[in-house]
Scaffold this active site. Structure first.
Site, mmCIF file in Angstrom:
data_model
loop_
_atom_site.group_PDB
_atom_site.id
_atom_site.type_symbol
_atom_site.label_atom_id
_atom_site.label_comp_id
_atom_site.label_asym_id
_atom_site.label_seq_id
_atom_site.Cartn_x
_atom_site.Cartn_y
_atom_site.Cartn_z
ATOM 1 N N ASP A 301 -3.874 4.152 8.907
ATOM 2 C CA ASP A 301 -3.350 3.058 8.108
ATOM 3 C C ASP A 301 -2.804 3.592 6.783
ATOM 4 O O ASP A 301 -3.386 4.491 6.174
ATOM 5 C CB ASP A 301 -4.488 2.049 7.857
ATOM 6 C CG ASP A 301 -3.971 0.726 7.336
ATOM 7 O OD1 ASP A 301 -3.111 0.129 8.004
ATOM 8 O OD2 ASP A 301 -4.427 0.292 6.262
ATOM 9 N N GLU A 348 1.132 4.682 10.455
ATOM 10 C CA GLU A 348 1.507 3.337 9.998
ATOM 11 C C GLU A 348 2.424 3.550 8.791
ATOM 12 O O GLU A 348 1.965 3.646 7.657
ATOM 13 C CB GLU A 348 0.248 2.530 9.649
ATOM 14 C CG GLU A 348 0.519 1.054 9.368
ATOM 15 C CD GLU A 348 0.717 0.755 7.891
ATOM 16 O OE1 GLU A 348 1.669 0.023 7.564
ATOM 17 O OE2 GLU A 348 -0.058 1.250 7.062
ATOM 18 N N ASP A 400 -1.414 -7.628 10.578
ATOM 19 C CA ASP A 400 -1.122 -8.290 9.300
ATOM 20 C C ASP A 400 -0.034 -9.357 9.432
ATOM 21 O O ASP A 400 0.141 -10.163 8.528
ATOM 22 C CB ASP A 400 -0.678 -7.264 8.255
ATOM 23 C CG ASP A 400 -1.838 -6.408 7.737
ATOM 24 O OD1 ASP A 400 -2.991 -6.873 7.804
ATOM 25 O OD2 ASP A 400 -1.583 -5.286 7.271
#
Length: 513
Positions: A301, A348, A400
């Site tokens: 991430d 990401e 998200d």
């Protein structure tokens, strides 16, 4: 080889005890993936949830979430009874995780199971307690992080679960004498936290082995940062940027962006990259080695933070006051590959991307992410399918983003709708408002799923809720919103053979099975 997979958090699986876990529903979901021709099960971090119930704000970068331990398996092992499980509250809505209720009931029954386990082990081989060989093997193999974690959680329990920065000074500053005395007096409590991790690891490895046997790989997720309220921050010291008093000098976040006008103030401590460099990035090697023992593939991430990261003074109230700093770049990944070999990492690479971030992604050779919900804002967006590259992973949306159904009905602007409708051949190239209003939401959803599957990207990952056509109720996380996130659970029976066939057929059209 072109592949497809499904994003489905463990917490979102159905089941009787308030949250998805490593029980029969996890094995049934693997069967469903195999029937659907899927090669990847993407999950969220398996770490304990922390602030805001987020798996990205965990008390440990190494530990597993106790909520995911299957209670029926503990019952079969004679550690719990049906009556004990029935006596607890698990929440009123089977399609939503009630974290407040779970916090009380889960730990109560896990402590009951621990007491029964100790009783089973009492007096064996002439010892006060003689635990199973695989328990001793687990604790020995994981002692680098497990001992600190168990001590930290025991201290946290003794301090009313307060943040470690609020503990008495000897514990806060890790005075050896004080910690040794506490450990001696709290052997049973420390043992509880080790027991929880032992059961978590055994059950998860059984699920993972079953998935691998069915030719399904687990795509896991590690946050770039650790939580301020974590054992990693408590023991880390020089790993982080500290001020003169030993507090955190600056914290992590991101500048104003698509999700938030004030940016996001995450509050995680920032790494002291100079110190990490001196150690040959030893902590990172340890962390990634551990993650690759749990997952087959690894999504990192906030990858851009390894190039440049947003550093915010610790006393700031918004992320607007931050500034960009340089991260370790390729030096970190070179060190990781020297220690661990070729890394099966997915980056990401979302957010504001500087040319240097793009260069780091290219140099790393890691696949980046392409998100269709970001594609229709105007211009020749890199997220439009015709601009995708082979070495990437395409998503309709990430955890998200909201669901495709909700995006079309409530999230997309009229401009985005018009661009998407034209691009996906749902209307002519210049649709009127009346033509847009006449489009069926489900037609948009299917067109977007097919656009993802048809992308040149080697891998396509579709969130389970988008295959199910769910709306806002399945939106997993709204960045910047505190509370109400990470709660969606699928209805029992969602993984039907008819849906598996539909997914298999759709993916086969685009040579992904």
């Amino acid at each position: 080889m072109r592949e497809s997979g499904i994003l489905m958090p463990v917490s979102s699986l159905p089941g009787p005890y308030g949250i998805g876990c490593f029980g029969k529903e996890a094995f049934e979901f693997v069967d469903f993936l195999a029937q659907a021709g899927q090669k990847i099960w993407q999950i969220l971090p398996l770490s304990p949830t922390g602030y805001g119930d987020s798996p990205y704000q965990s008390c440990s970068a190494f530990a597993g979430n106790p909520y995911f331990i299957d209670l029926d398996t503990l019952k079969e092992e004679g550690l719990l009874t049906a009556a004990q499980l029935k006596a607890e509250k698990w929440g009123t809505d089977p399609k939503e995780v009630d974290y407040g209720t779970l916090y009380v009931s889960r730990f109560k029954v896990l402590r009951t199971a621990y007491a029964a386990w100790r009783k089973q082990c009492a007096g064996l081989h002439g010892c006060a307690y003689y635990f199973p060989d695989d328990y001793y093997a687990f604790t020995l193999a994981n002692e680098e992080w497990l001992d600190d974690y168990a001590l930290y959680m025991a201290l946290k329990a003794a301090n009313g679960m307060k943040n470690w920065v609020e503990w008495d000074k000897p514990y806060r500053l890790r005075d050896r004498k004080a910690l040794a005395a506490f450990a001696a007096e709290n052997e049973e409590e420390i043992g509880f936290w080790k027991f929880v991790q032992y059961k978590f690891a055994a059950q998860w490895q059984a699920v993972k082995a079953y998935a691998n046997k069915k030719d399904v790989q687990i795509l896991g997720d590690i946050p770039i940062y650790v939580s301020a309220d974590s054992v990693d921050a408590w023991v880390g010291g020089a790993l982080f940027e500290l001020d003169a008093d030993g507090g955190f000098a600056r914290v992590a976040g991101c500048p104003p962006d698509y999700f938030s006008a004030d940016g996001q103030l995450w509050g995680n401590p920032l790494y002291n990259w100079e110190y990490h460099k001196k150690t040959g990035y030893a902590w990172w090697v340890r962390r990634v080695r551990h993650a690759l023992g749990i997952y087959d593939l690894l999504r990192i991430d906030h990858f851009r933070g390894f190039d440049t990261y947003w550093a915010i003074p610790a006393d700031s109230t918004t992320a607007r006051t931050g500034k960009w700093e340089n991260g370790p770049g390729m030096e970190l990944f070179d060190a990781l590959e020297a220690a661990l070999g070729k890394l099966p990492i997915i980056a990401e690479d979302l957010g504001e991307l500087f040319p240097s971030v793009r260069k780091l992604l290219a140099d790393s050779t890691f696949p980046g992410m392409k998100v269709l919900q970001f594609a229709f804002g105007g211009g020749d967006s890199e997220y439009l399918p015709h601009n995708h590259v082979k070495n990437s992973v395409v998503y309709p949306g990430t955890h998200d983003n909201t669901t495709l159904t909700d995006w079309w009905e409530n999230g997309a602007s009229e401009k985005e709708k018009a661009a998407a409708a034209a691009y996906l051949h749902l209307t002519g190239v210049k649709p009127t408002a009346k033509e847009l209003a006449a489009i069926r939401t489900d037609d948009v959803r299917i067109a977007l799923l097919r656009a993802a599957l048809g992308s040149v990207a080697d891998r396509a990952i579709i969130p389970m809720y988008d295959w199910l056509g769910l709306g806002a109720e399945a939106h997993l996380n709204t960045p910047g919103k505190l509370g109400g996130n990470w709660a969606w659970r699928a209805a029992d029976g969602f993984a039907a053979k008819a849906l598996a066939k539909t997914i298999h057929d759709e993916c086969s059209v685009y040579c992904r099975v």
